[in-house]
Design a protein around this motif. Structure first.
Motif, mmCIF file in Angstrom:
data_model
loop_
_atom_site.group_PDB
_atom_site.id
_atom_site.type_symbol
_atom_site.label_atom_id
_atom_site.label_comp_id
_atom_site.label_asym_id
_atom_site.label_seq_id
_atom_site.Cartn_x
_atom_site.Cartn_y
_atom_site.Cartn_z
ATOM 1 N N GLY A 33 0.863 -1.196 0.060
ATOM 2 C CA GLY A 33 -0.126 0.186 0.134
ATOM 3 C C GLY A 33 0.890 1.132 -0.003
ATOM 4 N N SER A 34 0.048 2.432 -0.443
ATOM 5 C CA SER A 34 1.077 3.421 -0.537
ATOM 6 C C SER A 34 1.221 4.324 0.728
ATOM 7 N N ALA A 35 1.869 5.457 1.307
ATOM 8 C CA ALA A 35 1.898 6.028 2.522
ATOM 9 C C ALA A 35 0.768 6.175 3.150
ATOM 10 N N GLY A 36 0.691 5.803 4.448
ATOM 11 C CA GLY A 36 -0.560 5.925 5.257
ATOM 12 C C GLY A 36 -1.670 5.210 5.320
ATOM 13 N N THR A 37 -1.558 4.167 4.596
ATOM 14 C CA THR A 37 -2.669 3.196 4.295
ATOM 15 C C THR A 37 -2.965 2.310 5.240
ATOM 16 N N GLY A 38 -1.928 2.057 6.191
ATOM 17 C CA GLY A 38 -2.081 1.218 7.409
ATOM 18 C C GLY A 38 -1.425 0.165 7.574
ATOM 19 N N LYS A 39 -0.377 0.230 6.716
ATOM 20 C CA LYS A 39 0.641 -1.286 7.025
ATOM 21 C C LYS A 39 1.084 -1.488 7.925
ATOM 22 N N THR A 40 1.728 -0.473 8.768
ATOM 23 C CA THR A 40 2.226 -0.576 9.986
ATOM 24 C C THR A 40 1.268 -0.994 11.219
ATOM 25 N N ILE A 41 0.038 -0.457 11.262
ATOM 26 C CA ILE A 41 -1.047 -0.719 12.188
ATOM 27 C C ILE A 41 -1.488 -2.173 11.714
ATOM 28 N N PHE A 42 -1.606 -2.771 10.587
ATOM 29 C CA PHE A 42 -2.075 -3.883 10.240
ATOM 30 C C PHE A 42 -0.896 -4.900 10.865
ATOM 31 N N PHE A 62 12.276 -1.873 9.856
ATOM 32 C CA PHE A 62 13.381 -1.158 9.158
ATOM 33 C C PHE A 62 13.337 0.151 9.247
ATOM 34 N N GLU A 63 12.303 0.735 9.484
ATOM 35 C CA GLU A 63 11.993 2.375 9.244
ATOM 36 C C GLU A 63 11.928 2.983 10.500
ATOM 37 N N GLU A 64 10.709 2.682 11.201
ATOM 38 C CA GLU A 64 10.415 3.292 12.663
ATOM 39 C C GLU A 64 11.287 2.788 13.627
ATOM 40 N N ASP A 75 -1.590 3.236 21.289
ATOM 41 C CA ASP A 75 -2.761 4.141 20.985
ATOM 42 C C ASP A 75 -4.064 3.060 20.707
ATOM 43 N N PHE A 76 -3.720 1.898 20.347
ATOM 44 C CA PHE A 76 -4.829 0.997 20.096
ATOM 45 C C PHE A 76 -5.368 -0.035 21.251
ATOM 46 N N GLY A 77 -4.243 0.079 22.185
ATOM 47 C CA GLY A 77 -4.539 -0.547 23.607
ATOM 48 C C GLY A 77 -3.790 -1.761 23.339
ATOM 49 N N ALA A 193 -12.367 7.006 2.915
ATOM 50 C CA ALA A 193 -12.731 5.550 2.681
ATOM 51 C C ALA A 193 -11.264 4.646 2.370
ATOM 52 N N ARG A 194 -11.119 3.883 3.102
ATOM 53 C CA ARG A 194 -9.894 3.082 2.977
ATOM 54 C C ARG A 194 -10.352 1.901 2.515
ATOM 55 N N SER A 195 -9.388 1.055 1.841
ATOM 56 C CA SER A 195 -9.907 -0.342 1.336
ATOM 57 C C SER A 195 -8.837 -1.223 1.499
ATOM 58 N N SER A 214 -11.891 0.345 7.980
ATOM 59 C CA SER A 214 -11.655 1.638 8.597
ATOM 60 C C SER A 214 -10.549 1.473 9.990
ATOM 61 N N ILE A 215 -10.115 2.500 10.214
ATOM 62 C CA ILE A 215 -9.017 2.364 11.329
ATOM 63 C C ILE A 215 -9.734 2.924 12.532
ATOM 64 N N THR A 216 -10.109 2.198 13.435
ATOM 65 C CA THR A 216 -10.990 2.620 14.657
ATOM 66 C C THR A 216 -10.042 2.848 15.791
ATOM 67 N N GLU A 217 -10.825 2.847 16.936
ATOM 68 C CA GLU A 217 -9.923 3.095 18.173
ATOM 69 C C GLU A 217 -9.193 1.664 18.656
HETATM 70 N N1 LIG Z 1 -5.518 6.280 16.321
HETATM 71 C C1 LIG Z 1 -6.058 6.308 15.033
HETATM 72 N N2 LIG Z 1 -7.295 6.322 14.721
HETATM 73 C C2 LIG Z 1 -7.563 6.204 13.510
HETATM 74 N N3 LIG Z 1 -6.781 6.420 12.463
HETATM 75 C C3 LIG Z 1 -5.500 6.363 12.701
HETATM 76 C C4 LIG Z 1 -5.004 6.432 14.150
HETATM 77 N N4 LIG Z 1 -3.389 6.341 14.155
HETATM 78 C C5 LIG Z 1 -3.309 6.192 12.782
HETATM 79 N N5 LIG Z 1 -4.227 6.431 12.014
HETATM 80 C C6 LIG Z 1 -4.383 6.502 10.579
HETATM 81 O O1 LIG Z 1 -3.420 5.480 10.220
HETATM 82 C C7 LIG Z 1 -2.537 6.160 9.027
HETATM 83 C C8 LIG Z 1 -1.158 5.534 9.739
HETATM 84 O O2 LIG Z 1 -1.203 4.248 9.453
HETATM 85 P P1 LIG Z 1 -0.049 3.479 9.247
HETATM 86 O O3 LIG Z 1 1.360 4.006 10.187
HETATM 87 O O4 LIG Z 1 0.048 1.804 9.569
HETATM 88 O O5 LIG Z 1 0.432 3.478 7.676
HETATM 89 P P2 LIG Z 1 1.530 2.943 6.829
HETATM 90 O O6 LIG Z 1 1.032 2.304 5.599
HETATM 91 O O7 LIG Z 1 2.600 2.055 7.591
HETATM 92 O O8 LIG Z 1 2.305 4.111 6.401
HETATM 93 P P3 LIG Z 1 3.995 4.322 6.113
HETATM 94 O O9 LIG Z 1 3.964 4.002 4.538
HETATM 95 O O10 LIG Z 1 4.201 5.937 6.107
HETATM 96 O O11 LIG Z 1 4.692 3.733 6.843
HETATM 97 C C9 LIG Z 1 -2.455 7.548 9.463
HETATM 98 O O12 LIG Z 1 -2.128 8.190 8.518
HETATM 99 C C10 LIG Z 1 -3.785 7.580 9.972
HETATM 100 O O13 LIG Z 1 -4.620 8.011 8.836
#
Ligand SMILES: Nc1ncnc2c1ncn2[C@@H]1O[C@H](COP(=O)(O)OP(=O)(O)OP(=O)(O)O)[C@@H](O)[C@H]1O
Ligand SMILES: [Mg+2]
Length: 223
Positions: A33-42, A62-64, A75-77, A193-195, A214-217
Motif C-alpha cells: 500500500g502507499s504511504a499512510g494506508t495502514g501497513k504498520t498498524i496491520f 526497518f524504518e520506525e 494508541d490502540f491498546g 474511505a480506506r480499502s 476503517s481504522i477505529t480506536e
Molecule cells: N488512532 C487512530 N485512529 C484512526 N486512524 C489512525 C489512528 N492512528 C493512525 N491512523 C491512521 O493511520 C495512518 C497511519 O497508518 P500506518 O502507519 O499503519 O500507515 P503505513 O501504511 O505504515 O504508512 P507508511 O508508508 O508511512 O509507513 C495515519 O495516517 C492515519 O490516517
C-alpha cells in the motif's frame, strides 16, 4: 476433496472471513500500500493477535524506531512492551546501513531459530532498495528472506510500499515470491474511505474485490 489446512487468525476483524479462516500457517504474506494506508498498524495488530494467543513473535522494523512502534500500538491498546519484557516478543530495529552486506540475513535466520518464532513481521521491505544499489540484489535478497521464512516454519507479514498507480509492488517481483498479497488503499482523495483487497492467497478460495476498511480506536476493521 479433503482439505486439512491449518490456519491462523490475522487479528483483523472481518479479514479471516474473507480467506477461509485466516492465513495458512507458515505462509509469507505481503501487505502492500502507499504511504499512510495502514501497513504498520496491520503489522502490529497481526503481532498482537499472536501474542494474545501465546505465540512467540518477532517484529523487525526497518524504518520506525521500536519505541515509536510501541507507542503507536499502545494508541490502540496493544501493550507490546509487556510481552517484550516477558521475552515473548522480539522487537528490533534493523538499520540497513549498519552491517556488511549479507550479514543481516544471517542475523534474522538465527534469531528466528533461537526464539522459536511463530509469527514474524518485517516493516517495510521497501528499504532494501536503498541498501542495494542494483535491482538484481534487491530481488535476490527478497528471495532469500522468503526462503528463510519458509524454512523457519514461521507465518510472516512483510510490508512493502506500492507506487501510486496500477503496480502492486515497487519491484514487480515481490508478489510472485510470496504466498499471499493484501493490498491496502485509500479509495479516493477527499474521502476518508480506506480499502483492503486480497489480491492473492495460495490454497485459499477468496474474492478479489475491494472491501471497505476503517481504522477505529481498536485498530483495523473490515466492513
Ligand atoms: N488512532 C487512530 N485512529 C484512526 N486512524 C489512525 C489512528 N492512528 C493512525 N491512523 C491512521 O493511520 C495512518 C497511519 O497508518 P500506518 O502507519 O499503519 O500507515 P503505513 O501504511 O505504515 O504508512 P507508511 O508508508 O508511512 O509507513 C495515519 O495516517 C492515519 O490516517
Ligand atoms: Mg509504516
Amino acid at each position: 476433496m479433503s482439505r486439512n489446512i491449518e490456519r491462523i487468525s490475522t487479528g483483523i476483524p472481518g479479514l479471516d472471513e474473507l480467506i477461509e479462516g485466516g492465513f495458512v500457517k507458515d505462509n509469507a504474506i505481503l501487505v502492500t500500500g502507499s504511504a499512510g494506508t495502514g501497513k504498520t498498524i496491520f503489522s502490529s495488530q497481526f503481532i498482537w493477535e499472536g501474542l494474545r494467543n501465546g505465540e512467540n513473535c518477532m517484529f523487525i522494523t526497518f524504518e520506525e524506531r521500536p519505541e515509536k512502534i510501541k507507542q503507536e500500538a499502545m494508541d490502540f491498546g496493544w501493550d507490546l512492551g509487556k510481552y517484550e519484557e516477558k521475552g515473548q516478543l522480539i522487537l528490533r530495529q534493523k538499520d540497513p546501513f549498519d552491517t556488511a552486506e549479507g550479514d543481516e540475513l544471517f542475523w534474522f535466520r538465527s534469531e528466528l531459530e533461537k526464539h522459536d518464532v511463530d509469527r514474524l513481521v518485517m516493516d517495510s521491505t521497501s528499504i532494501l532498495s536503498l541498501y542495494y544499489d542494483d535491482q538484481y540484489k534487491v530481488r535476490e535478497n527478497l528471495f532469500k528472506i522468503v526462503k528463510t521464512i519458509e524454512e523457519a516454519d514461521v507465518t510472516a507479514v512483510l510490508t512493502t510500499e506500492s507506487p501510486q498507480g496500477e503496480e502492486l509492488t515497487r519491484f514487480g517481483v515481490e508478489e510472485y515470491l510470496v504466498d499471499g498479497v493484501i493490498q491496502l488503499g485509500i479509495l479516493s482523495l477527499g474521502e476518508s474511505a480506506r480499502s483492503l483487497a486480497v489480491r492473492k492467497m495460495r490454497r485459499t478460495n477468496h474474492g478479489t474485490k475491494s472491501h471497505e476498511m476503517s481504522i477505529t480506536e481498536n485498530g483495523i476493521v473490515i466492513e
